[in-house]
Design a protein around this motif. Structure first.
Motif, PDB file in Angstrom:
ATOM      1  N   TYR A  66      34.374  44.120  49.131  1.00  0.00           N
ATOM      2  CA  TYR A  66      34.447  45.020  50.286  1.00  0.00           C
ATOM      3  C   TYR A  66      35.603  44.634  51.210  1.00  0.00           C
ATOM      4  CZ  TYR A  66      33.331  46.767  54.962  1.00  0.00           C
ATOM      5  OH  TYR A  66      33.410  47.326  56.202  1.00  0.00           O
ATOM      6  N   LEU A  67      35.756  43.329  51.488  1.00  0.00           N
ATOM      7  CA  LEU A  67      36.837  42.875  52.356  1.00  0.00           C
ATOM      8  C   LEU A  67      38.198  43.175  51.735  1.00  0.00           C
ATOM      9  CD1 LEU A  67      35.442  39.416  53.531  1.00  0.00           C
ATOM     10  CD2 LEU A  67      35.617  41.511  54.880  1.00  0.00           C
ATOM     11  N   ALA A  68      38.298  42.978  50.417  1.00  0.00           N
ATOM     12  CA  ALA A  68      39.566  43.243  49.742  1.00  0.00           C
ATOM     13  C   ALA A  68      39.944  44.719  49.835  1.00  0.00           C
ATOM     14  CB  ALA A  68      39.483  42.807  48.281  1.00  0.00           C
ATOM     15  N   LEU A  69      38.951  45.597  49.675  1.00  0.00           N
ATOM     16  CA  LEU A  69      39.226  47.035  49.756  1.00  0.00           C
ATOM     17  C   LEU A  69      39.511  47.457  51.196  1.00  0.00           C
ATOM     18  CD1 LEU A  69      36.509  48.506  47.348  1.00  0.00           C
ATOM     19  CD2 LEU A  69      38.959  48.224  46.913  1.00  0.00           C
ATOM     20  N   THR A  70      38.738  46.923  52.143  1.00  0.00           N
ATOM     21  CA  THR A  70      38.885  47.330  53.546  1.00  0.00           C
ATOM     22  C   THR A  70      40.228  46.920  54.120  1.00  0.00           C
ATOM     23  OG1 THR A  70      36.489  47.152  53.871  1.00  0.00           O
ATOM     24  CG2 THR A  70      37.875  47.147  55.850  1.00  0.00           C
ATOM     25  N   PHE A  71      40.636  45.693  53.830  1.00  0.00           N
ATOM     26  CA  PHE A  71      41.891  45.184  54.394  1.00  0.00           C
ATOM     27  C   PHE A  71      43.062  45.301  53.421  1.00  0.00           C
ATOM     28  CE2 PHE A  71      38.496  43.031  56.744  1.00  0.00           C
ATOM     29  CZ  PHE A  71      38.896  43.260  58.053  1.00  0.00           C
ATOM     30  N   LYS A  72      42.839  46.072  52.328  1.00  0.00           N
ATOM     31  CA  LYS A  72      43.896  46.310  51.332  1.00  0.00           C
ATOM     32  C   LYS A  72      44.520  45.003  50.825  1.00  0.00           C
ATOM     33  CE  LYS A  72      45.123  50.934  52.927  1.00  0.00           C
ATOM     34  NZ  LYS A  72      43.947  51.114  53.800  1.00  0.00           N
ATOM     35  N   LEU A  73      43.641  44.097  50.432  1.00  0.00           N
ATOM     36  CA  LEU A  73      44.074  42.800  49.928  1.00  0.00           C
ATOM     37  C   LEU A  73      44.141  42.838  48.406  1.00  0.00           C
ATOM     38  CD1 LEU A  73      41.794  40.554  52.174  1.00  0.00           C
ATOM     39  CD2 LEU A  73      44.186  41.175  52.579  1.00  0.00           C
ATOM     40  N   PRO A  74      45.071  42.144  47.809  1.00  0.00           N
ATOM     41  CA  PRO A  74      45.175  42.156  46.337  1.00  0.00           C
ATOM     42  C   PRO A  74      43.994  41.445  45.690  1.00  0.00           C
ATOM     43  CG  PRO A  74      46.666  40.515  47.265  1.00  0.00           C
ATOM     44  CD  PRO A  74      46.114  41.294  48.426  1.00  0.00           C
ATOM     45  N   HIS A  75      43.545  41.971  44.562  1.00  0.00           N
ATOM     46  CA  HIS A  75      42.465  41.331  43.821  1.00  0.00           C
ATOM     47  C   HIS A  75      42.984  40.210  42.928  1.00  0.00           C
ATOM     48  CE1 HIS A  75      40.139  44.732  45.199  1.00  0.00           C
ATOM     49  NE2 HIS A  75      39.048  44.232  44.648  1.00  0.00           N
ATOM     50  N   TYR A  76      44.284  40.255  42.612  1.00  0.00           N
ATOM     51  CA  TYR A  76      44.868  39.251  41.736  1.00  0.00           C
ATOM     52  C   TYR A  76      46.151  38.728  42.367  1.00  0.00           C
ATOM     53  CZ  TYR A  76      41.783  41.501  38.367  1.00  0.00           C
ATOM     54  OH  TYR A  76      40.683  42.032  37.737  1.00  0.00           O
ATOM     55  N   PRO A  77      46.375  37.420  42.327  1.00  0.00           N
ATOM     56  CA  PRO A  77      47.635  36.873  42.842  1.00  0.00           C
ATOM     57  C   PRO A  77      48.809  37.306  41.969  1.00  0.00           C
ATOM     58  CG  PRO A  77      45.959  35.151  42.543  1.00  0.00           C
ATOM     59  CD  PRO A  77      45.455  36.379  41.857  1.00  0.00           C
ATOM     60  N   SER A  78      49.959  37.476  42.575  1.00  0.00           N
ATOM     61  CA  SER A  78      51.157  37.835  41.805  1.00  0.00           C
ATOM     62  C   SER A  78      51.794  36.606  41.164  1.00  0.00           C
ATOM     63  CB  SER A  78      52.180  38.522  42.722  1.00  0.00           C
ATOM     64  OG  SER A  78      52.496  37.695  43.828  1.00  0.00           O
ATOM     65  N   ASP A  79      51.490  35.442  41.707  1.00  0.00           N
ATOM     66  CA  ASP A  79      52.033  34.187  41.189  1.00  0.00           C
ATOM     67  C   ASP A  79      51.068  33.604  40.155  1.00  0.00           C
ATOM     68  OD1 ASP A  79      52.449  31.232  41.041  1.00  0.00           O
ATOM     69  OD2 ASP A  79      54.080  31.705  42.433  1.00  0.00           O
ATOM     70  N   ARG A  80      51.565  33.294  38.961  1.00  0.00           N
ATOM     71  CA  ARG A  80      50.698  32.781  37.897  1.00  0.00           C
ATOM     72  C   ARG A  80      50.108  31.420  38.246  1.00  0.00           C
ATOM     73  NH1 ARG A  80      53.062  34.149  31.852  1.00  0.00           N
ATOM     74  NH2 ARG A  80      52.859  36.420  32.008  1.00  0.00           N
ATOM     75  N   LYS A  81      50.888  30.591  38.919  1.00  0.00           N
ATOM     76  CA  LYS A  81      50.379  29.275  39.303  1.00  0.00           C
ATOM     77  C   LYS A  81      49.212  29.405  40.273  1.00  0.00           C
ATOM     78  CE  LYS A  81      54.307  26.189  38.596  1.00  0.00           C
ATOM     79  NZ  LYS A  81      55.232  25.221  39.236  1.00  0.00           N
ATOM     80  N   GLU A  82      49.333  30.320  41.209  1.00  0.00           N
ATOM     81  CA  GLU A  82      48.256  30.491  42.178  1.00  0.00           C
ATOM     82  C   GLU A  82      47.031  31.120  41.530  1.00  0.00           C
ATOM     83  OE1 GLU A  82      49.489  32.196  45.872  1.00  0.00           O
ATOM     84  OE2 GLU A  82      50.687  30.423  46.345  1.00  0.00           O
ATOM     85  N   GLU A  83      47.231  31.924  40.512  1.00  0.00           N
ATOM     86  CA  GLU A  83      46.098  32.444  39.749  1.00  0.00           C
ATOM     87  C   GLU A  83      45.379  31.294  39.037  1.00  0.00           C
ATOM     88  OE1 GLU A  83      43.191  34.552  38.051  1.00  0.00           O
ATOM     89  OE2 GLU A  83      44.590  35.326  39.546  1.00  0.00           O
ATOM     90  N   MET A  84      46.153  30.351  38.521  1.00  0.00           N
ATOM     91  CA  MET A  84      45.563  29.183  37.871  1.00  0.00           C
ATOM     92  C   MET A  84      44.805  28.332  38.896  1.00  0.00           C
ATOM     93  SD  MET A  84      47.442  26.084  35.771  1.00  0.00           S
ATOM     94  CE  MET A  84      48.276  25.531  37.285  1.00  0.00           C
ATOM     95  N   TYR A  85      45.385  28.152  40.080  1.00  0.00           N
ATOM     96  CA  TYR A  85      44.710  27.389  41.118  1.00  0.00           C
ATOM     97  C   TYR A  85      43.390  28.067  41.505  1.00  0.00           C
ATOM     98  CZ  TYR A  85      49.217  25.044  41.727  1.00  0.00           C
ATOM     99  OH  TYR A  85      50.374  24.336  41.526  1.00  0.00           O
ATOM    100  N   ARG A  86      43.423  29.404  41.597  1.00  0.00           N
ATOM    101  CA  ARG A  86      42.209  30.142  41.957  1.00  0.00           C
ATOM    102  C   ARG A  86      41.128  29.947  40.902  1.00  0.00           C
ATOM    103  NH1 ARG A  86      41.298  36.661  42.719  1.00  0.00           N
ATOM    104  NH2 ARG A  86      41.860  36.729  40.517  1.00  0.00           N
ATOM    105  N   PHE A  87      41.514  30.008  39.630  1.00  0.00           N
ATOM    106  CA  PHE A  87      40.551  29.834  38.553  1.00  0.00           C
ATOM    107  C   PHE A  87      39.960  28.422  38.575  1.00  0.00           C
ATOM    108  CE2 PHE A  87      39.585  28.530  34.173  1.00  0.00           C
ATOM    109  CZ  PHE A  87      38.637  29.485  33.848  1.00  0.00           C
ATOM    110  N   ILE A  88      40.812  27.423  38.757  1.00  0.00           N
ATOM    111  CA  ILE A  88      40.346  26.028  38.799  1.00  0.00           C
ATOM    112  C   ILE A  88      39.362  25.829  39.939  1.00  0.00           C
ATOM    113  CG2 ILE A  88      41.067  23.650  39.278  1.00  0.00           C
ATOM    114  CD1 ILE A  88      43.645  24.244  37.766  1.00  0.00           C
ATOM    115  N   ARG A  89      39.707  26.348  41.099  1.00  0.00           N
ATOM    116  CA  ARG A  89      38.831  26.165  42.269  1.00  0.00           C
ATOM    117  C   ARG A  89      37.492  26.858  42.062  1.00  0.00           C
ATOM    118  NH1 ARG A  89      36.118  23.572  44.783  1.00  0.00           N
ATOM    119  NH2 ARG A  89      35.087  24.432  46.587  1.00  0.00           N
ATOM    120  N   SER A  90      37.493  28.065  41.519  1.00  0.00           N
ATOM    121  CA  SER A  90      36.249  28.809  41.312  1.00  0.00           C
ATOM    122  C   SER A  90      35.348  28.104  40.307  1.00  0.00           C
ATOM    123  CB  SER A  90      36.549  30.234  40.847  1.00  0.00           C
ATOM    124  OG  SER A  90      37.273  30.955  41.818  1.00  0.00           O
TER     125      SER A  90
END
Length: 328
Positions: A66-90
């Motif tokens: 809901y927050l992502a849609l309301t504030f027009k936030l991306p669901h996926y990072p554009s940077d591959r490294k940051e996507e990897m960091y997100r996956f590791i943290r989750s």
């Protein structure tokens, strides 16, 4: 409401240093994490912990989406490294719950609880190793003393026996499924390494620059649901739901606690100092000890009191020292 909260947080961060804001956020995390633990203890006979947590994961994902849609936030990072960091943290953050809960069936909970706090107390060292952040001998020593306090609280009988106070030792619960010998060492070793991985997943938050807290934690809900499902399968049973209104209430309350915990632990370690935040995390053990003594009627033991005092004094000391250095 969410916009007002975000604006309030930004205003707060602009008025204090990053380390101070990080500690305040970490105290808020400790409080909400303690609230989740209390829910687990009070409601464990109503529904299973996996049932509580799986609804929490669904609530988290719903709010994040809901927050992502309301504030027009991306669901996926554009940077591959940051996507990897997100996956590791989750994965590291939410699968730790399932791993620790599964080990309870094979290893005494006191030993698991002590190893769980290895992660927070090695944050400073991990920040130094992986981010090149400065760390002082005082911070390392403070984390060591604070962790010793955790051990005192969670293993008071063992501490008494080490000092020869055998009369104070109470017989512990022994499950026939508890493993011993090499297998026990292997299981505890795996969990120890996993908690170091958890610490790594915290310190890499400083490397995330281009995505916001919502996008960063969007995977937390699904991974929490997945880990809870695995745990429920391992337990082999579920509790029947007779009061769906109450169940939704548990879902919402747990979700609020969880979302607050996710936001605060993420932000505190992005702008703050993980070494200080890890020491503050130990207060959770103190809160749990006080709850068990004054609400559940658990007996008070001297090592637990000493451990609680150690954690509180170390937390106050390192933060006052940092405050004095900031003023200079």
């Amino acid at each position: 409401m969410f916009a007002a909260i975000i604006s309030l947080c930004k205003a707060f961060e602009s008025k204090v240093s990053g380390e101070t804001a990080g500690v305040i956020y970490q105290i808020l995390w400790t409080t909400t994490y303690f609230g989740s633990s209390v829910m687990h203890k009070l409601l464990k006979d109503v529904i299973t912990i996996p049932q509580m947590v799986v609804t929490r994961g669904l609530f988290i994902f719903g709010v994040m989406h809901y927050l992502a849609l309301t504030f027009k936030l991306p669901h996926y990072p554009s940077d591959r490294k940051e996507e990897m960091y997100r996956f590791i943290r989750s994965v590291a953050g939410n699968a730790s719950f399932a791993m620790g809960s599964l080990l309870i069936n094979f290893v005494p909970i006191s030993e698991i609880s002590v190893l769980t706090m290895v992660g927070p107390n090695t944050l400073g060292i991990c920040d130094y190793l992986f981010n090149g952040a400065p760390i002082s001998v005082k911070e390392i020593a403070s984390a060591g003393v604070s962790f010793l306090g955790v051990f005192f609280i969670l293993n008071p009988d063992m501490v008494n026996s080490l000092f020869g106070i055998t009369t104070a030792v109470t017989p512990g619960y022994t499950d026939s499924q508890y493993v011993t010998g090499t297998l026990k060492v292997v299981l505890l070793g795996i969990y120890f390494i996993w908690m170091l991985f958890w610490a790594y997943s915290i310190v890499i938050l400083k490397r995330v620059k281009s995505i916001n807290v919502v996008t960063l934690n969007l995977l937390s809900g699904p991974t929490l649901v997945f880990s809870s499902g695995l745990l429920s399968i391992a337990q082999g049973y579920v509790s029947p739901i007779n009061n769906y209104f109450g169940y939704v209430g548990i879902m919402v309350m747990g979700g609020v606690f969880a979302i607050t915990s996710i936001f605060t632990v993420t932000r505190s370690n992005q702008i703050g100092k993980p070494a200080l935040n890890g020491i503050v995390m130990n207060l959770h053990v103190v809160f749990s000890f006080l709850f068990e003594v004054f609400y559940l009627g658990e007996p008070i033991k001297l090592p637990s009191i000493i451990g609680a005092v150690m954690i509180i004094l170390v937390t106050v000391y390192v933060n006052l020292s940092k405050l004095r250095n900031t003023k200079k």
